[in-house]
Design a protein around this motif. Structure first.
Motif, PDB file in Angstrom:
ATOM      1  N   GLN A 109       0.806  -1.222   0.000  1.00 15.41           N
ATOM      2  CA  GLN A 109       0.000   0.000   0.000  1.00 15.41           C
ATOM      3  C   GLN A 109       0.844   1.280   0.000  1.00 15.41           C
ATOM      4  O   GLN A 109       0.343   2.337  -0.364  1.00 15.41           O
ATOM      5  CB  GLN A 109      -0.916   0.000   1.233  1.00 15.41           C
ATOM      6  CG  GLN A 109      -1.884  -1.164   1.261  1.00 15.41           C
ATOM      7  CD  GLN A 109      -2.896  -1.110   0.138  1.00 15.41           C
ATOM      8  OE1 GLN A 109      -3.553  -0.109  -0.090  1.00 15.41           O
ATOM      9  NE2 GLN A 109      -3.013  -2.206  -0.602  1.00 15.41           N
ATOM     10  N   ASP A 110       2.112   1.187   0.399  1.00 11.33           N
ATOM     11  CA  ASP A 110       2.937   2.390   0.548  1.00 11.33           C
ATOM     12  C   ASP A 110       3.687   2.777  -0.724  1.00 11.33           C
ATOM     13  O   ASP A 110       4.459   3.727  -0.721  1.00 11.33           O
ATOM     14  CB  ASP A 110       3.929   2.209   1.694  1.00 11.33           C
ATOM     15  CG  ASP A 110       4.890   1.057   1.463  1.00 11.33           C
ATOM     16  OD1 ASP A 110       4.517   0.079   0.781  1.00 11.33           O
ATOM     17  OD2 ASP A 110       6.028   1.135   1.969  1.00 11.33           O
ATOM     18  N   ASP A 123      -2.144   4.852  -6.872  1.00 11.02           N
ATOM     19  CA  ASP A 123      -1.975   4.229  -5.568  1.00 11.02           C
ATOM     20  C   ASP A 123      -2.303   2.745  -5.736  1.00 11.02           C
ATOM     21  O   ASP A 123      -2.654   2.289  -6.831  1.00 11.02           O
ATOM     22  CB  ASP A 123      -2.835   4.904  -4.499  1.00 11.02           C
ATOM     23  CG  ASP A 123      -4.333   4.840  -4.785  1.00 11.02           C
ATOM     24  OD1 ASP A 123      -4.766   4.107  -5.722  1.00 11.02           O
ATOM     25  OD2 ASP A 123      -5.085   5.513  -4.072  1.00 11.02           O
ATOM     26  N   ALA A 124      -2.199   1.978  -4.663  1.00 14.65           N
ATOM     27  CA  ALA A 124      -2.413   0.533  -4.754  1.00 14.65           C
ATOM     28  C   ALA A 124      -3.820   0.198  -5.266  1.00 14.65           C
ATOM     29  O   ALA A 124      -3.988  -0.693  -6.099  1.00 14.65           O
ATOM     30  CB  ALA A 124      -2.157  -0.130  -3.400  1.00 14.65           C
TER      31      ALA A 124
END
Length: 126
Positions: free
Chosen positions: A5-6, A116-117
């Motif tokens: 996620q980061d 993003d993810a």
């Protein structure tokens, strides 16, 4: 399939981890699984410049050769030399051991164009 996620992601299946003004770049778990067993990785040299959207190298698997596309622009400050002798790291550890490049960003605003993810998950589910 792993999707940290980061990280930020490109639609071309590269991931980016930003540390200060440096972007660490590799290919996603999804990409390596689609390619199959990686047998060769071709990367630029330290000091080379890369530009968003341009090819900066390739990954060869037993199935195919796939171009790598720069998700950001900048100057290559480090290349993961381990991949020369151990390309299988891309299959074994796409987010840790198999980072490919470290790039000094020339335009941090390009990061805003990345996914993003959740956005990348939507791309690969199409």
């Amino acid at each position: 399939m792993s999707l940290p996620q980061d990280l930020k992601y490109s639609e071309d299946h590269e991931w980016i981890k930003v540390e200060g003004n440096t972007a660490i770049i590799g290919i996603t778990d999804f990409a390596q699984s689609e390619l199959g067993d990686i047998v060769f990785v071709e990367l630029p040299e330290e000091g080379d410049d890369i530009s968003t959207g341009d090819s900066f190298g390739s990954v060869e698997s037993v199935k195919t050769v796939s171009e790598l596309y720069a998700p950001v622009s900048g100057s290559v400050v480090a290349v993961n030399e381990e991949l020369e002798d151990s390309p299988e790291l891309v299959n074994e550890s796409p987010y840790e051991g198999a980072w490919m490049l470290k790039v000094e960003l020339s335009d941090e605003s390009e990061l805003d164009n990345l996914l993003d993810a959740a956005g990348y998950q939507a791309v690969i589910e199409k």
